[in-house]
Design an enzyme around this catalytic site. Structure first.
Site, PDB file in Angstrom:
ATOM      1  CG  HIS A   1       1.611 103.003  41.405  1.00 56.31           C
ATOM      2  ND1 HIS A   1       1.287 103.530  40.175  1.00 56.31           N
ATOM      3  CD2 HIS A   1       2.851 103.490  41.682  1.00 56.31           C
ATOM      4  CE1 HIS A   1       2.264 104.305  39.729  1.00 56.31           C
ATOM      5  NE2 HIS A   1       3.235 104.307  40.647  1.00 56.31           N
TER       6      HIS A   1
ATOM      7  CG  HIS B   1       5.535 103.765  36.556  1.00 53.91           C
ATOM      8  ND1 HIS B   1       5.719 102.610  37.263  1.00 53.91           N
ATOM      9  CD2 HIS B   1       5.421 104.759  37.480  1.00 53.91           C
ATOM     10  CE1 HIS B   1       5.706 102.894  38.563  1.00 53.91           C
ATOM     11  NE2 HIS B   1       5.532 104.186  38.727  1.00 53.91           N
TER      12      HIS B   1
ATOM     13  CD  GLU C   1       4.224 109.541  36.556  1.00 58.08           C
ATOM     14  OE1 GLU C   1       5.134 108.789  36.145  1.00 58.08           O
ATOM     15  OE2 GLU C   1       4.221 110.047  37.705  1.00 58.08           O
TER      16      GLU C   1
ATOM     17  CG  ASP D   1       7.036 108.110  44.873  1.00 56.85           C
ATOM     18  OD1 ASP D   1       7.855 107.198  45.070  1.00 56.85           O
ATOM     19  OD2 ASP D   1       6.569 108.372  43.745  1.00 56.85           O
TER      20      ASP D   1
HETATM   21  N1  ADE Z   1       9.601 106.438  40.724  1.00 54.51           N
HETATM   22  C1  ADE Z   1       9.007 106.763  41.865  1.00 54.51           C
HETATM   23  N2  ADE Z   1       7.850 107.373  41.634  1.00 54.51           N
HETATM   24  C2  ADE Z   1       7.682 107.426  40.296  1.00 54.51           C
HETATM   25  C3  ADE Z   1       6.672 107.923  39.434  1.00 54.51           C
HETATM   26  N3  ADE Z   1       5.574 108.523  39.880  1.00 54.51           N
HETATM   27  N4  ADE Z   1       6.867 107.803  38.104  1.00 54.51           N
HETATM   28  C4  ADE Z   1       7.959 107.238  37.633  1.00 54.51           C
HETATM   29  N5  ADE Z   1       8.933 106.753  38.404  1.00 54.51           N
HETATM   30  C5  ADE Z   1       8.791 106.841  39.727  1.00 54.51           C
HETATM   31 ZN    ZN Z   2       5.047 105.226  40.507  1.00 52.34          ZN
END
Ligand code: ADE
Ligand code: ZN
Length: 316
Positions: free
Chosen positions: A14, A194, A197, A276
């Site tokens: 991820h 995703h 979250e 990220d």
């Molecule tokens: N795009 C990049 N990082 C993300 C994340 N944590 N959740 C959703 N979209 C994303």
């Molecule tokens: Zn992500």
């Protein structure tokens, strides 16, 4: 412990390539492409990396991605990430890229894909890092735009292993993309998404039942639904969890409150990932290390998390 965690062989499942754009490279690409930036320097940009939620991060992430223009830019971005993998003993990676972030700015699909694919190929041949690329649809855009993106991708079908779903979660449930994912699967792609979250456990159910995903990206809110937890444990559905991301985006207030080790001990197939890394304060080893520092993760737990990541690969 840091060095031991760093040396542990692991897979990253991820990670958004656009989210590995370090401020230094962002400034270098802006200069190369003669793009004026709203930040005075690297330090000013880095100091803007303080977010209250997912959307605040995404606004900056899409703005940053604007410096990516040429095939060489996408190559350099991907290659820089693969160097980090090498340094942290990531033996296999399955990164995401967001084609719509680029095609909507007029960058041709194949410019993006060729740069990334060439770097991943060099990573396999020169660094020995296995990889499989995941094309991610932006869920804040329409179903029709996702269908068009899938159309654009089909001539390059051998360059991807799966399709995914990212961007603003709340208000954009997996069900919005059921038909796109049906078509992607019928074209031979695996699927991930995703879910859970910021969004509710219902989105995880939808990702499983409607999008028929192989893995859930994040999924930390599964813990709010006991029936869902049982299913995830019984079916050993991998969750690609991103600890530093979750604290940076206030999904958990402190790392000490993160539920990843509780899930691991309950038998959930959780993995550790960076999401990220350029924006959230570290790559995969920093994520493992934060679990040791704040939650007392043991070497045995780290070994199991790393093994889960190797087991949950889509490509071998
Ligand atoms: N795009 C990049 N990082 C993300 C994340 N944590 N959740 C959703 N979209 C994303
Ligand atoms: Zn992500």
């Amino acid at each position: 412990m840091y060095d031991w965690l760093n040396a542990l062989p692991k897979a990253e499942l991820h990670m958004h390539l656009e989210g590995s754009l370090e401020p230094e490279l962002l400034f270098a690409l802006a200069e190369r492409n003669r793009i004026a930036l709203p930040w005075a320097d690297v330090e000013t940009l880095r100091s803007a990396y303080a977010f209250n939620n997912l959307q605040e991060f995404l606004d900056l992430y899409y703005q940053g991605a604007d410096v990516l223009r040429t095939e060489q830019d996408f190559y350099d971005l991907t290659w820089a990430y693969l160097q980090r993998c090498k340094a942290q003993n990531v033996v296999h990676t399955e990164p995401f890229f967001d084609p719509q972030t680029h095609t909507d700015r007029g960058i041709p699909f194949e410019v993006v894909l060729n740069g990334i694919s060439q770097a991943l190929k060099d990573g396999r041949e020169q660094l020995g890092i296995g990889s499989g690329l995941i094309l991610s649809f932006l869920r804040h855009l329409s179903e029709e735009q996702a269908q068009q993106t899938l159309d654009q991708a089909l001539p390059w079908r051998d360059a991807f292993i799966a399709v995914g779903l990212d961007s603003s979660e709340k208000g954009h449930p997996p069900s919005k993309f059921q038909r796109v994912f049906d078509r992607a699967r019928s074209e031979g792609f695996l699927t991930v998404a995703h879910a859970g979250e910021e969004g509710p456990p219902e989105y995880i159910w939808e990702a499983l039942d409607l999008l028929k995903v192989q893995r859930i990206d994040h999924g930390v809110r599964a813990i709010e639904d006991e029936r869902l937890m049982q299913r995830i444990i019984d079916e050993q559905i991998p969750l690609t969890v991103c600890p530093l991301s979750n604290t940076k985006l206030c999904v958990f207030e402190h790392m000490g409150q993160h539920n990843i080790l509780d899930m691991l001990e309950r038998g959930v197939k959780v993995t550790v990932n960076s999401d990220d890394p350029a924006y959230f304060g570290g790559y995969i080893t920093e994520n493992f290390h934060a679990l040791h520092t704040h939650l007392g993760m043991t070497q045995d737990q780290a070994r199991r998390l790393a093994q889960n990541s190797l087991d949950a690969r889509l490509v071998r």
